[in-house]
Scaffold this motif. Structure first.
Motif, PDB file in Angstrom:
ATOM      1  N   TYR A 136       0.830  -1.203   0.000  1.00 35.91           N
ATOM      2  CA  TYR A 136       0.000   0.000   0.000  1.00 35.91           C
ATOM      3  C   TYR A 136       0.864   1.253   0.000  1.00 35.91           C
ATOM      4  O   TYR A 136       0.625   2.189  -0.788  1.00 35.91           O
ATOM      5  CB  TYR A 136      -0.914   0.018   1.228  1.00 35.91           C
ATOM      6  N   ALA A 137       1.876   1.292   0.876  1.00 33.18           N
ATOM      7  CA  ALA A 137       2.732   2.478   0.973  1.00 33.18           C
ATOM      8  C   ALA A 137       3.455   2.725  -0.344  1.00 33.18           C
ATOM      9  O   ALA A 137       3.600   3.876  -0.785  1.00 33.18           O
ATOM     10  CB  ALA A 137       3.735   2.304   2.110  1.00 33.18           C
ATOM     11  N   ASN A 138       3.911   1.650  -0.971  1.00 33.89           N
ATOM     12  CA  ASN A 138       4.606   1.792  -2.251  1.00 33.89           C
ATOM     13  C   ASN A 138       3.680   2.384  -3.310  1.00 33.89           C
ATOM     14  O   ASN A 138       4.055   3.335  -4.026  1.00 33.89           O
ATOM     15  CB  ASN A 138       5.124   0.426  -2.704  1.00 33.89           C
ATOM     16  N   LYS A 139       2.465   1.850  -3.422  1.00 38.20           N
ATOM     17  CA  LYS A 139       1.503   2.365  -4.393  1.00 38.20           C
ATOM     18  C   LYS A 139       1.138   3.819  -4.104  1.00 38.20           C
ATOM     19  O   LYS A 139       1.014   4.644  -5.014  1.00 38.20           O
ATOM     20  CB  LYS A 139       0.246   1.496  -4.387  1.00 38.20           C
ATOM     21  N   VAL A 216      -5.696  -1.396  -1.157  1.00 40.28           N
ATOM     22  CA  VAL A 216      -6.656  -0.343  -0.915  1.00 40.28           C
ATOM     23  C   VAL A 216      -6.099   0.996  -1.410  1.00 40.28           C
ATOM     24  O   VAL A 216      -4.890   1.223  -1.411  1.00 40.28           O
ATOM     25  CB  VAL A 216      -6.998  -0.282   0.592  1.00 40.28           C
ATOM     26  N   ASP A 217      -6.968   1.882  -1.837  1.00 40.64           N
ATOM     27  CA  ASP A 217      -6.528   3.165  -2.383  1.00 40.64           C
ATOM     28  C   ASP A 217      -5.972   4.096  -1.313  1.00 40.64           C
ATOM     29  O   ASP A 217      -5.022   4.839  -1.560  1.00 40.64           O
ATOM     30  CB  ASP A 217      -7.688   3.860  -3.109  1.00 40.64           C
ATOM     31  N   SER A 218      -6.582   4.090  -0.140  1.00 36.53           N
ATOM     32  CA  SER A 218      -6.129   5.009   0.905  1.00 36.53           C
ATOM     33  C   SER A 218      -6.379   4.400   2.277  1.00 36.53           C
ATOM     34  O   SER A 218      -7.308   3.620   2.475  1.00 36.53           O
ATOM     35  CB  SER A 218      -6.844   6.354   0.792  1.00 36.53           C
ATOM     36  N   LEU A 219      -5.505   4.750   3.213  1.00 39.58           N
ATOM     37  CA  LEU A 219      -5.639   4.345   4.603  1.00 39.58           C
ATOM     38  C   LEU A 219      -5.477   5.579   5.476  1.00 39.58           C
ATOM     39  O   LEU A 219      -4.618   6.427   5.210  1.00 39.58           O
ATOM     40  CB  LEU A 219      -4.583   3.312   4.987  1.00 39.58           C
TER      41      LEU A 219
END
Length: 411
Positions: A136-139, A216-219
């Protein structure tokens, strides 16, 4: 195995209740279940558990029955006739409770293997979650870089316009282009790192390395943290395993005491006797049948005394190991908690800084409208904005990774 699966499902529910990811991205809990079903390491521990459990049937036996046949080459003469051959059978039986002690000992070893399964599944759940958050962080960082590259392209257009009217130099345009090149390089590197992490993630799920992982798109960091109870740490399976090991040594000592007891044997000898010729009496040629009872006594029992001493020392060793591991887990839990708090503080600071950077960007845009834009300031603000965005993403990743570690320790 049913009780293992039900236990793991309850752990999943507790550990990842707050991490249910909605939208088009793959659900993390679904991916975790897939990993638990397919991971070869889990399968290895489950097979070990089945193998050790099967040993209960192996130890639930008595010593082999002994049979013997002998033929008298030189037939000894007796009053009733010459002995021709001998057949014997003998069965030794362990002392009362010996077989039960063996079964209890093997069952205690199976309990230890069961804890290995629980530990391995917890570690796998944690590894899958942490890998997911790294993806997620990479994306998210790639997305930020794309947005900043597009922003610099807008600034480049503004710079070209300013060059045409003599309010900027070609150097400003080149600087903006070089900055775009640097960002594109960072994005390309992140793409390669994403592929490497995706391979790691797919291997955890024991599936093809080229399977695409949709994150997921955002956290967002939740407004409140879930409670941390250090008392629950003593119930961690890594510590319970030491308790089970301790109990297995207790069962081993009980078995040792039983094995130091005598063994009882029952047997029967049959001797074939030939009739004496030219004689007539009641027992002429009567065969010999001799029941026997034997006792095996371990008179020299130094072996069993030594085993008792070894068991006592091993229990002391296990107690020390458990305390050592408890101290390590407490340190790990405290560190994870503090790093999660630090991530929340960092996230708040980066959010504030990012808002101020955007305000500065708005001021620059208004300055352009009045014809007084400084593209050196543009690059400085853009660099700061990118830094804050990257740090913000890193804070979110750190928060969730540390939460995963906390879940592994106390849920």
């Amino acid at each position: 195995m049913k009780h293992i699966k039900s236990h793991i499902k309850s752990v999943i529910f507790l550990c990842f209740l707050i991490f249910v990811l909605k939208g088009n991205a793959q659900q993390l809990d679904v991916l975790i279940n897939e990993a638990l079903d397919n991971n070869p390491e889990i399968q290895k521990f489950e097979l070990q558990y089945k193998r050790v459990s099967e040993k209960v049937n192996e130890v639930n036996t008595v010593p082999n029955t002994e049979f013997g046949v002998g033929y008298f080459v030189s037939e000894p003469e007796t009053r009733t006739g010459a002995q021709r051959f001998k057949v014997s059978a003998k069965q030794m039986l362990p002392w009362f409770g010996n077989i039960s002690a063996r079964e209890n000992y093997v069952s205690s070893l199976a309990d230890v293997k069961y804890e290995d399964i629980v530990i391995a599944k917890r570690k796998l759940m944690s590894s899958v979650s942490q890998s997911y958050y790294r993806l997620y962080a990479n994306k998210a960082k790639q997305k930020v870089l794309t947005e900043n590259i597009n922003l610099l392209e807008t600034y480049e257009t503004m710079a070209l316009t300013s060059v045409e009217v003599g309010k900027a130099s070609a150097v400003d345009v080149l600087r903006l282009q070089m900055r775009q090149n640097e960002m594109q390089q960072l994005k390309d590197v992140l793409q390669q790192q994403f592929l490497a992490e995706q391979t790691n993630f797919n291997n955890l799920l024991n599936r093809g390395n080229d399977v695409t992982v949709n994150v997921v798109d955002s956290l967002m960091i939740p407004s409140e943290d879930f409670d941390i109870t250090f008392e629950k740490l003593v119930l961690h399976p890594e510590l319970l395993k030491f308790d089970k090991l301790y109990q297995s040594i207790e069962q081993s000592e009980l078995l040792n005491q039983k094995e130091s007891s005598p063994m009882i044997g029952f047997g029967l000898d049959y001797i074939n006797v030939a009739e004496r010729p030219n004689m007539d009496f009641s027992d002429n040629g009567k065969d010999i049948v001799m029941p026997m009872v034997s006792v095996s006594i371990p008179i020299f029992n130094k072996k069993y005394k030594s085993q008792t001493k070894q068991n006592d020392l091993q229990q002391q060793e296990i107690t020390a190991q458990k305390q050592e591991r408890l101290n390590a887990l407490e340190t790990l839990l405290d560190k994870a908690n503090n790093e999660r708090i630090s991530a929340r503080i960092s996230y708040a600071t980066q959010t504030k800084n990012l808002q101020q950077a955007k305000d500065a960007e708005d001021i620059l845009i208004k300055s352009y409208e009045t014809g007084t834009i400084d593209f050196n300031d543009v690059l400085d603000i853009q660099e700061l904005q990118l830094k804050f965005q990257m740090n913000q993403i890193e804070s979110v990743k750190t928060y969730y990774v540390q939460s995963t570690i906390i879940n592994y320790l106390i849920q």
